[in-house]
Design a protein around this motif. Structure first.
Motif, PDB file in Angstrom:
ATOM      1  N   LEU A 389       5.329  -7.906   7.582  1.00 34.85           N
ATOM      2  CA  LEU A 389       5.953  -6.753   7.962  1.00 34.85           C
ATOM      3  C   LEU A 389       6.755  -6.080   6.896  1.00 34.85           C
ATOM      4  CD1 LEU A 389       6.235  -4.696  10.265  1.00 34.85           C
ATOM      5  CD2 LEU A 389       8.347  -5.971  10.927  1.00 34.85           C
ATOM      6  N   LEU A 390       7.462  -6.590   6.517  1.00 34.99           N
ATOM      7  CA  LEU A 390       8.545  -6.199   5.277  1.00 34.99           C
ATOM      8  C   LEU A 390       7.604  -5.793   4.089  1.00 34.99           C
ATOM      9  CD1 LEU A 390      10.713  -7.217   7.190  1.00 34.99           C
ATOM     10  CD2 LEU A 390      11.958  -7.578   5.172  1.00 34.99           C
ATOM     11  N   GLU A 391       6.782  -6.690   3.759  1.00 35.60           N
ATOM     12  CA  GLU A 391       5.812  -6.345   2.465  1.00 35.60           C
ATOM     13  C   GLU A 391       5.151  -4.943   2.583  1.00 35.60           C
ATOM     14  OE1 GLU A 391       1.809  -8.364   0.428  1.00 35.60           O
ATOM     15  OE2 GLU A 391       2.862  -9.201   1.906  1.00 35.60           O
ATOM     16  N   HIS A 392       4.574  -4.749   3.688  1.00 29.30           N
ATOM     17  CA  HIS A 392       3.824  -3.567   3.897  1.00 29.30           C
ATOM     18  C   HIS A 392       4.677  -2.281   4.340  1.00 29.30           C
ATOM     19  CE1 HIS A 392       0.675  -6.583   4.186  1.00 29.30           C
ATOM     20  NE2 HIS A 392      -0.368  -5.694   3.815  1.00 29.30           N
ATOM     21  N   TRP A 393       5.923  -2.495   4.857  1.00 27.77           N
ATOM     22  CA  TRP A 393       6.477  -1.193   5.389  1.00 27.77           C
ATOM     23  C   TRP A 393       8.012  -1.192   4.986  1.00 27.77           C
ATOM     24  CZ3 TRP A 393       3.362   1.929   7.130  1.00 27.77           C
ATOM     25  CH2 TRP A 393       2.132   1.851   7.497  1.00 27.77           C
ATOM     26  N   GLU A 394       8.562  -1.950   4.560  1.00 29.89           N
ATOM     27  CA  GLU A 394      10.082  -2.043   4.017  1.00 29.89           C
ATOM     28  C   GLU A 394      10.248  -0.837   3.045  1.00 29.89           C
ATOM     29  OE1 GLU A 394      13.934  -4.800   2.811  1.00 29.89           O
ATOM     30  OE2 GLU A 394      11.912  -5.380   2.107  1.00 29.89           O
ATOM     31  N   ASN A 395      11.320   0.230   3.575  1.00 28.33           N
ATOM     32  CA  ASN A 395      11.727   1.234   2.781  1.00 28.33           C
ATOM     33  C   ASN A 395      10.262   1.976   2.224  1.00 28.33           C
ATOM     34  OD1 ASN A 395      14.196   0.650   3.090  1.00 28.33           O
ATOM     35  ND2 ASN A 395      14.280  -0.852   1.456  1.00 28.33           N
ATOM     36  N   LYS A 396       9.126   2.114   2.980  1.00 32.55           N
ATOM     37  CA  LYS A 396       8.078   2.571   2.536  1.00 32.55           C
ATOM     38  C   LYS A 396       7.397   4.013   3.217  1.00 32.55           C
ATOM     39  CE  LYS A 396       5.993  -1.314   0.352  1.00 32.55           C
ATOM     40  NZ  LYS A 396       4.854  -2.339   0.264  1.00 32.55           N
ATOM     41  N   ASP A 397       8.080   4.008   4.327  1.00 32.50           N
ATOM     42  CA  ASP A 397       7.678   5.435   5.020  1.00 32.50           C
ATOM     43  C   ASP A 397       8.866   5.850   6.138  1.00 32.50           C
ATOM     44  OD1 ASP A 397       6.319   6.917   7.467  1.00 32.50           O
ATOM     45  OD2 ASP A 397       4.511   6.259   6.090  1.00 32.50           O
ATOM     46  N   ASP A 398       8.976   6.916   6.232  1.00 27.88           N
ATOM     47  CA  ASP A 398      10.081   7.598   6.987  1.00 27.88           C
ATOM     48  C   ASP A 398       9.748   7.385   8.731  1.00 27.88           C
ATOM     49  OD1 ASP A 398      11.498   7.997   4.844  1.00 27.88           O
ATOM     50  OD2 ASP A 398      11.004  10.207   4.801  1.00 27.88           O
ATOM     51  N   ASP A 399       8.542   7.362   8.729  1.00 24.90           N
ATOM     52  CA  ASP A 399       8.115   7.247  10.161  1.00 24.90           C
ATOM     53  C   ASP A 399       8.386   5.865  10.734  1.00 24.90           C
ATOM     54  OD1 ASP A 399       7.629   9.912  10.543  1.00 24.90           O
ATOM     55  OD2 ASP A 399       5.602   9.950   9.860  1.00 24.90           O
ATOM     56  N   ILE A 400       8.012   4.843   9.664  1.00 32.78           N
ATOM     57  CA  ILE A 400       8.154   3.333  10.218  1.00 32.78           C
ATOM     58  C   ILE A 400       9.250   2.873   9.445  1.00 32.78           C
ATOM     59  CG2 ILE A 400       6.787   1.298  10.197  1.00 32.78           C
ATOM     60  CD1 ILE A 400       5.500   3.209  11.744  1.00 32.78           C
ATOM     61  N   GLN A 401      10.279   2.876  10.251  1.00 31.50           N
ATOM     62  CA  GLN A 401      11.839   2.535   9.420  1.00 31.50           C
ATOM     63  C   GLN A 401      11.691   0.795   9.738  1.00 31.50           C
ATOM     64  OE1 GLN A 401      14.476   4.255   8.488  1.00 31.50           O
ATOM     65  NE2 GLN A 401      13.276   6.354   8.427  1.00 31.50           N
ATOM     66  N   VAL A 402      11.872   0.231   8.475  1.00 29.92           N
ATOM     67  CA  VAL A 402      11.814  -1.231   8.475  1.00 29.92           C
ATOM     68  C   VAL A 402      12.615  -1.608   7.553  1.00 29.92           C
ATOM     69  CG1 VAL A 402      10.447  -3.343   7.971  1.00 29.92           C
ATOM     70  CG2 VAL A 402       9.463  -1.542   9.163  1.00 29.92           C
TER      71      VAL A 402
END
Length: 537
Positions: A389-402
């Protein structure tokens, strides 16, 4: 000649008498002297054992089957006819009333009665009845139905049988009982009417015996503020509940008041290579204690006993006693089917974090239109799923806050309340308090788990108020969530708010709250189990 002359001198009457005497003697000879070899007879045979089977002290009576005429040939035919009558598969025994009428008629008329070969009769179980036989008549003993005095366990099973029937009727008929507090309805329930009836039956019948053996802090105790708070809360509430009985003979199930979290806290030695042994031995010793003191564990091999553990190590420690692992009802937060969790007998209940020991400040959130974040997660990097989860979405998209860690000054619960969807990935184990946190704050849970059985899923349809995303679809997370229409999202959110009551923790338990839902899950498992060695009529 003398004879001639004598004959001639006799009167006419004397002559007639002399002529008749020889014929009379010949008739007597044939009638009595040769009756056994006669080829003609009008006698009647009745096939009877000659035994008194009336049961009333009366005399012997014949068993009628047929009348034979024309001597031996017809008698043989009558015997064959009688054998066919007795061996017929369609034959039904005579009633006692019919036997009595036959005897009275026979005694009154003294006449033979002919019956047809394939005549059948009704059976009365109120009086003895007989089966005719070729050589003898056997009275079939009819044992009276003596009402058996039921044992306490059998009485419990009878009541459980009635509860099963009531639940089945509610499920099939669609009728629902009024309830002033709450009437389950909607697609959040697999069968709302069956659940409601089952819950009411539980309130009416269910009794739990809590073993008093064991001392604190390992037994009769547990945490009430950590993520394992459900252990301490349930133990305390069970011991003060109206469902508790002090009489084990009235109990449907038996609770083992063990806190696995306390075992880990007080017994676990992280420096020992054999750290599992002392913890497992503690559980083994307790089972040996109660099974030696009471007959109930051995009676069912633990099948009507249950334990409750929210700690991740609960499943492993339960393996210390094979019967507990295999037979008993294990209520577990860590409901992982790959680790031996069996949904048919085990109970999945939620992991709930109560920072202050209560729900104060945890319930509620803004309306869907005021939630600006599509999805949110914040948590440590552990277990097999979170790194993906963090690999794909950590700090990478404002809509998906991971986030691994939230920035200073950012409120965790504030983020939950501002999010439409809350991501709930497994950590080291499948259980996580995030599902309940999402429901508390009006956020739709997104389940990112493998081999997990969600809490109370025998009653609740999680797909109606949450979203399950396979682990291999984590890269497509935004696409999946963005594809959920506003209308569909509002339905999910509204249903989540409705089922939230089943996850609420009350210091004084309220109907349909998490304490009662755990008990109801145990109640369902007890309904589905029938103890070996009992007769079910």
């Amino acid at each position: 000649m003398k004879i001639c002359s004598s004959w001639c001198t006799k009167s006419a009457s004397t002559k007639l008498l002399c002529i008749m005497i020889p014929f009379i003697l010949i008739s007597i000879y044939f009638a009595f002297g040769n009756s056994k070899n006669s080829s003609f007879s009008t006698s009647t045979w009745f096939f009877s054992s000659g035994k008194n089977i009336s049961g009333d002290g009366g005399g012997e009576r014949p068993e009628l089957v047929a009348v034979a005429v024309n001597g031996g040939a017809d008698r043989e035919e009558a015997i064959l006819e009688d054998y066919s009558f007795n061996s017929s598969n369609n034959f039904s025994p005579l009633t006692a009333e019919a036997d009595q009428e036959f005897q009275e008629e026979f005694q009154e008329n003294k006449k033979p009665i002919i019956t047809q070969k394939n005549e059948t009769f009704n059976i009365s179980l109120e009086k003895p009845h007989e089966l005719p036989s070729l050589n003898e008549t056997h009275a079939l003993p009819i044992e009276p139905k003596i009402k058996k005095k039921l044992t306490n366990l059998e009485k419990l099973e009878v009541k459980l049988g009635k509860a099963r029937a009531a639940i089945k009727e509610a499920a099939m008929s669609g009728n629902q009982t009024d309830d002033s507090d709450y009437v389950p309805s909607g697609p959040m329930y697999w069968n709302a009417k069956a659940f409601h009836r089952s819950y009411l039956e539980m309130e009416k019948e269910f009794k739990v015996f809590v073993y008093e053996e064991g001392e604190q802090p390992i037994f009769h105790n547990g945490p009430c503020k950590s993520i394992y708070a459900m252990e301490g809360n349930f133990i305390y509430q069970m011991e003060t509940s109206k469902f508790r009985t002090r009489d084990p003979e009235k109990a449907h199930v038996f609770f083992l008041p063990i806190s696995v979290t306390s075992i880990v806290h007080f017994i676990y030695d992280r420096n020992s290579r054999e750290h599992w042994n002392p913890m497992k031995q503690t559980l083994t010793d307790y089972i040996n204690l109660v099974s030696g003191k009471y007959p109930y564990w051995n009676r069912s091999l633990g099948a009507d006993h249950f334990m409750l553990a929210c700690h991740d190590w609960g499943p492993e420690i339960s393996k210390a006693v094979p019967e507990l692992f295999k037979n008993s009802i294990r209520a577990l937060c860590n409901a992982n089917t790959s680790e031996g969790f069996k949904p048919s007998k085990d109970v999945s209940f939620p992991e709930i974090l109560l920072p202050g020991g209560t729900m104060n400040g945890l319930i509620g959130g803004p309306s869907p239109s005021r939630r600006s974040i599509l999805a949110f997660f914040a948590g440590g990097l552990h277990g097999p799923i979170r790194p993906i989860l963090l690999e794909h979405w950590e700090n990478k998209d404002d809509d998906i806050q991971v986030h691994r860690y939230l920035p200073k000054g950012v409120s965790y619960y504030g983020m939950l309340r501002n999010s439409k969807f809350c991501l709930c990935p497994s950590g080291y184990e499948v259980a996580s308090p995030r599902m309940v946190e999402a429901l508390y704050t009006g956020c739709v849970p997104i389940l990112l788990k493998d081999h997990y059985v969600p809490p109370f899923s025998d009653v609740l349809n999680w797909k109606s108020f949450s979203v399950e995303v396979p682990v291999d679809r984590i890269p497509d997370l935004k696409k999946i969530l963005a594809g959920i229409s506003t209308r569909q999202y509002i339905r999910l959110q509204r249903r989540g708010k409705q089922v939230r009551r089943h996850f609420e923790v009350n210091m004084i338990p309220q109907r349909y709250d998490v304490f009662h839902m755990i008990l109801h899950s145990v109640w369902l498992r007890r309904l589905n189990m029938r103890l070996h060695g009992l007769e079910y009529l």
